[in-house]
Design a protein around this motif. Structure first.
Motif, short mmCIF file in Angstrom:
data_model
loop_
_atom_site.label_atom_id
_atom_site.label_comp_id
_atom_site.label_asym_id
_atom_site.label_seq_id
_atom_site.Cartn_x
_atom_site.Cartn_y
_atom_site.Cartn_z
N VAL A 99 36.47 47.70 41.01
CA VAL A 99 36.66 46.25 40.84
C VAL A 99 38.02 45.77 41.34
CG1 VAL A 99 35.03 46.03 38.94
CG2 VAL A 99 37.41 46.51 38.43
N ALA A 100 39.02 46.65 41.34
CA ALA A 100 40.34 46.25 41.80
C ALA A 100 41.14 47.49 42.18
CB ALA A 100 41.09 45.47 40.73
N ALA A 101 42.02 47.33 43.16
CA ALA A 101 42.85 48.45 43.59
C ALA A 101 44.23 47.96 43.99
CB ALA A 101 42.20 49.19 44.75
N ALA A 102 45.20 48.84 43.85
CA ALA A 102 46.58 48.53 44.25
C ALA A 102 47.14 49.72 45.00
CB ALA A 102 47.43 48.22 43.03
N SER A 103 47.63 49.49 46.20
CA SER A 103 48.22 50.57 46.98
C SER A 103 49.61 50.88 46.46
CB SER A 103 48.29 50.17 48.45
OG SER A 103 49.30 49.19 48.65
N SER A 104 50.15 51.99 46.93
CA SER A 104 51.50 52.36 46.51
C SER A 104 52.51 51.34 47.00
CB SER A 104 51.85 53.75 47.04
OG SER A 104 51.71 53.79 48.45
N GLY A 105 52.17 50.63 48.05
CA GLY A 105 53.06 49.63 48.61
C GLY A 105 52.87 48.23 48.06
N GLY A 106 51.88 48.07 47.17
CA GLY A 106 51.69 46.78 46.52
C GLY A 106 50.55 45.94 47.05
N ASP A 107 49.86 46.39 48.10
CA ASP A 107 48.67 45.65 48.54
C ASP A 107 47.58 45.75 47.49
OD1 ASP A 107 49.16 46.83 51.93
OD2 ASP A 107 49.87 44.99 50.97
N THR A 108 46.79 44.70 47.38
CA THR A 108 45.74 44.68 46.37
C THR A 108 44.38 44.37 46.97
OG1 THR A 108 46.20 42.37 45.85
CG2 THR A 108 47.29 44.04 44.49
N TYR A 109 43.34 44.80 46.25
CA TYR A 109 41.95 44.53 46.62
C TYR A 109 41.22 44.12 45.35
CZ TYR A 109 37.02 45.67 46.83
OH TYR A 109 35.65 45.62 46.70
N TYR A 110 40.31 43.17 45.49
CA TYR A 110 39.47 42.75 44.36
C TYR A 110 38.04 42.62 44.83
CZ TYR A 110 43.89 41.57 42.15
OH TYR A 110 45.17 41.63 41.62
N ALA A 111 37.13 43.06 44.01
CA ALA A 111 35.72 42.79 44.26
C ALA A 111 35.48 41.30 44.12
CB ALA A 111 34.86 43.56 43.27
N VAL B 75 35.26 39.57 40.65
CA VAL B 75 36.41 39.40 39.75
C VAL B 75 37.57 38.66 40.40
CG1 VAL B 75 35.77 41.55 38.60
CG2 VAL B 75 37.60 41.57 40.31
N LYS B 76 37.42 38.35 41.68
CA LYS B 76 38.50 37.70 42.40
C LYS B 76 38.87 36.37 41.74
CE LYS B 76 38.13 38.69 46.68
NZ LYS B 76 37.67 38.75 48.08
N GLY B 77 40.16 36.14 41.55
CA GLY B 77 40.63 34.92 40.93
C GLY B 77 40.69 34.98 39.41
N ARG B 78 40.11 36.03 38.83
CA ARG B 78 40.12 36.18 37.36
C ARG B 78 40.89 37.41 36.91
NH1 ARG B 78 35.54 37.22 34.80
NH2 ARG B 78 34.53 38.28 36.55
N PHE B 79 40.86 38.46 37.69
CA PHE B 79 41.53 39.71 37.34
C PHE B 79 42.77 39.89 38.21
CE2 PHE B 79 37.60 42.32 35.73
CZ PHE B 79 37.29 41.29 34.87
N LEU C 214 49.06 51.95 35.33
CA LEU C 214 48.29 50.93 36.04
C LEU C 214 47.78 49.92 35.03
CD1 LEU C 214 47.02 50.38 38.95
CD2 LEU C 214 44.95 51.45 38.02
N TYR C 215 47.77 48.66 35.40
CA TYR C 215 47.34 47.60 34.50
C TYR C 215 46.22 46.77 35.14
CZ TYR C 215 51.90 48.60 32.42
OH TYR C 215 52.98 49.23 31.85
N LEU C 216 45.44 46.13 34.29
CA LEU C 216 44.45 45.16 34.76
C LEU C 216 44.44 43.99 33.77
CD1 LEU C 216 42.32 44.63 36.98
CD2 LEU C 216 40.59 45.46 35.35
N GLN C 217 44.95 42.86 34.21
CA GLN C 217 44.89 41.64 33.41
C GLN C 217 43.57 40.95 33.72
OE1 GLN C 217 47.12 40.35 31.07
NE2 GLN C 217 45.47 38.86 30.69
N MET C 218 42.77 40.74 32.69
CA MET C 218 41.45 40.15 32.86
C MET C 218 41.40 38.83 32.13
SD MET C 218 39.05 43.54 32.47
CE MET C 218 39.32 43.64 30.72
N ASN C 219 41.22 37.76 32.87
CA ASN C 219 41.13 36.42 32.30
C ASN C 219 39.74 35.83 32.56
OD1 ASN C 219 43.87 36.59 31.60
ND2 ASN C 219 44.50 35.71 33.57
N SER C 220 39.42 34.77 31.85
CA SER C 220 38.14 34.09 32.02
C SER C 220 36.98 35.09 32.02
CB SER C 220 38.14 33.30 33.33
OG SER C 220 39.20 32.36 33.35
N LEU C 221 36.98 35.96 31.04
CA LEU C 221 35.98 37.01 30.98
C LEU C 221 34.57 36.44 30.79
CD1 LEU C 221 38.04 39.60 28.98
CD2 LEU C 221 36.90 40.06 31.16
#
Length: 116
Positions: free
Chosen positions: A48-60, A63-67, A78-85
């Protein structure tokens, strides 16, 4: 292999928020792309989400715009902030490297349940 421990899940009403954490035991955490995966009952595990060692991110798209994924390499966490669940976010959530190469053991996961 590196061990991980996920935490922060729980029961929340639709529209609520949760913050997941994943603590890794090995120093290779900082040099690897890491991600949050989830598996709902009867479904396959998905990224659902990924973060590279350099800070790039990916979202499915789901969840885009919410996580928001983030990482603290000084704490190997590693953290995952989940809003508007939404109820469809209900699943067991796991963290591991991306792509999945088996360097990190699957943890027990943390259960997120969203009620409507």
């Amino acid at each position: 292999q590196v061990q991980v421990v996920e935490s922060g899940g729980g029961l929340v009403q639709a529209g609520g928020s949760l913050r997941l954490s994943c603590a890794a035991s090995g120093s290779i955490f900082s040099s690897n792309s890491m991600g949050w995966y989830r598996q709902a009952p009867g479904e396959e595990r998905e990224l659902v989400a990924a973060a590279s060692s350099g800070g790039d991110t990916y979202y499915a798209d789901s969840v885009k715009g919410r996580f928001t994924i983030s990482r603290d390499n000084t704490k190997n966490t590693l953290y995952l902030q989940m809003n508007s669940l939404k109820p469809e976010d209900t699943a067991m959530y796991y963290c591991a490297e991306v792509p999945r190469l088996g360097m990190f053991d699957w943890g027990k996961g943390t259960l997120v349940t969203v009620s409507s």
